[in-house]
Design an enzyme around this catalytic site. Sequence first.
Site, PDB file in Angstrom:
ATOM      1  N   ASP A 176       7.858  -7.356  -4.209  1.00 46.13           N
ATOM      2  CA  ASP A 176       7.293  -6.008  -4.189  1.00 46.13           C
ATOM      3  C   ASP A 176       7.852  -5.358  -2.934  1.00 46.13           C
ATOM      4  O   ASP A 176       7.522  -5.768  -1.816  1.00 46.13           O
ATOM      5  CB  ASP A 176       5.764  -6.098  -4.151  1.00 46.13           C
TER       6      ASP A 176
ATOM      7  N   ASP B 240      -0.073   1.881  -8.658  1.00 43.20           N
ATOM      8  CA  ASP B 240      -0.657   1.207  -7.485  1.00 43.20           C
ATOM      9  C   ASP B 240      -1.896   1.995  -7.054  1.00 43.20           C
ATOM     10  O   ASP B 240      -1.783   3.069  -6.460  1.00 43.20           O
ATOM     11  CB  ASP B 240       0.393   1.172  -6.370  1.00 43.20           C
TER      12      ASP B 240
ATOM     13  N   GLU C 179      -5.309   1.553  -4.814  1.00 43.86           N
ATOM     14  CA  GLU C 179      -5.923   0.671  -3.822  1.00 43.86           C
ATOM     15  C   GLU C 179      -6.612   1.522  -2.759  1.00 43.86           C
ATOM     16  O   GLU C 179      -6.725   2.749  -2.897  1.00 43.86           O
ATOM     17  CB  GLU C 179      -4.856  -0.236  -3.210  1.00 43.86           C
TER      18      GLU C 179
END
Length: 751
Positions: free
Chosen positions: A2, A91, A93
């Site tokens: 990543d 993504d 978060e």
Amino acid sequence: MDVSGYQPSIDWSAEAAKGAKFAYVKASEGIDIKSKYFSSQYTGSRNVGMVRGAYHFAWPGVTSASAQADFFVNNGGQWSADGWTLPPLLDVEYNPYGEFGNSCYNLSTGQMVSWIRAFSDRILARTGRLPMIYTTSDWWKTCTGDNASFGANGLHIAAYNTWGPEPLPAGWSGYKMWQYSDQGPFAGDSNVWNGSLSALKLFATKSDVAGTTGAVSTIAVGDINGDGRNDAVSVTDGGQLLFHAGSGNGKFASGVGIGTGWNVYTKIIGSRDVNGDGRSDLLALRADGSMWFYAGTGVVGSGSSGLEAGRVIGSSTWAQYTSVVAAGDVNSDGKNDLIATKLDGTLWLIPGLGTVNGAGVAFGTPSRIGSSGWDSFIKISGGVDLNSDGVPDVLATRLDGTLWFYAGTGQRAPSLNVYATAEKIGTSGWNQFHDVLAAGDLNGDGKPDVVGVRPDGVMYFYAGTGMRDHGYSAGQQIGGSGWNSFKQVLSAGDLDSDGVPDLLAIDHDGSLWQYPGNRSGGYKPRIAVGSSWNAYMTVIGAGDLNGDSKPDLLAIRPDGTLWFYSGTGRVSANSSGYAPALKIGTYWNSYKDVVAVGDMNGDGKADLMATRGDGSLWFYAGVGSVSSASNGFAPAKNLVVQNWGAADKLIGSKDFDSDGRNDILTVDGAGALWFRAGTGSFASGTGLRGPAKIGGSGWTAYDTVLGVGDTNLDGKNDLVGINNNGSLWFYMGTGMKIAPFLAGVNLGVLR
């Protein structure tokens, strides 16, 4: 792996040597942040054989979900069912930016769920894949209320430990990927796929649009059922091969099952006729790099699938290519070829042999025909003659939604000029399509069409125009009667050095007249400039043959002698504009037509072309000087074509299509006007592309048609015609401006 901008320099070969098999690369954030390292990281991972995908760092609620999804897709978040591209990754978060509020971006759990759902739906509509979701169990519980409705989205779970990511968020019984470390062993964050490498590659190919295309794309396949109409095939999620019969009006019929188990293939290629039996065939690639051949039978229905049983015709060597495309007869040998791209962006021609022998060999030795840059395209389609010049072309789309056209030149491989320089013919929006098909003529108008198929199966039909207009505007009468009374009228170039091309006319009594151009496509009153020109069988406005920048004349007498008149650049009642004649050749009466064509071979010197009664075509390359010892031309070259006897008129049109190379026009016996684009080279072949019909039978109205150059000073070359009734007509050149397709028409869902 990543990776993002925090890892600006990655040794991808070293990472692969450590065992890395896949990578997610940051592409974007919000609606205005693009990773400047995305392209190099995305390409670098693929170049060492990694499966890779792109991810977007979300700002939920800061801007709309659809706006962020579009920004992501437009800047790297596309998906292709090529076995190497992972689905787009969202993504979500903990909020790292204080100005955006708390850890949940100041959204309630319901608002957060709605935002993620809208983002997911938009990505699905744009790409055909549900986005993977990257998160932690704690954030998901805190910010979505542990919502359990996203189980269809693959889970990429972050949990930095050595024993596992459980407990998982609600809705997921298992994870696709687990990010277990931000401290190595790989650059960036380290992740593991929950399964085998083959399962990962299979996951990379699977569409999330139920009932439409699955592991492979919708494919234009030519005429599979033998009814004279072009068809298509597609594959469902379950591996069923569907046949879509062309309807003849731009549509395809609903799919009919003709096979099962086709999800073992990563690519199906509508190769047209591979084995030379006159029927359209299919090729298919597996993940192990093997190629399979399905011979067409020409019959679909009544118990026939339209295909014979598959057989292997290629080993794992096909795995070296990132894409393989049916290209038509690229090298003009009458056999259908393939083109393919490699990781380094090069383009290769794989020549068809026109048969499949007992050992399963159907293609010859590949040769490189493109040096770099072909890895910038997400879709490549070819095999049909889009610009009506007799040579198959290529269409290609980029991530930014632009559409590019590569005209086939007709040059044989190995050559880096098999395709002309790319032209951008679509500025945006073409990345909405999962497939862009150069599908051949679907509506029966004789021009190849293009079809775009969105991930949701909606099909848009773009009727072809032949890629360019006909090169001229509607005719305008610019002169009354009497023009048919001359023995000959010819285009002579700029005789008086005023920057405008002129005409010359020869009376039957031998009088020579200049008609000066008037700068608007017409001509001023005539000026008498000579006598006794009826001694010649034909006179040719030859351009600058002796390199003094002034247009010259050639003249052929009935005895076959060739005479040269050097232009002086001065014309008046006392000056014909030419120096005294010089005899420079004999036997020129063996030709039916001799035509000045300008600089056809790109060496800066004026050339000639000539036809004989047997239909042969001959080329005389100018050498740039004329004297008693030099007739101004290299020895004649027979271009080895025998079809020019049908050309009633041969016309030197200069650069008619504005591509920087001179072209010619012909009028056939039926009065149709034909365009032959010049290639700029006579090293091999005829120096001309195939004929394209640009005018119907109405050109029988003209006894004479002349390519007169740019008479209205608009930068494009024009035509003049002398009507049989004696009137003079002007056809303003357009430069054959690109007009590739009519507006797209939504024809509903391809099922």
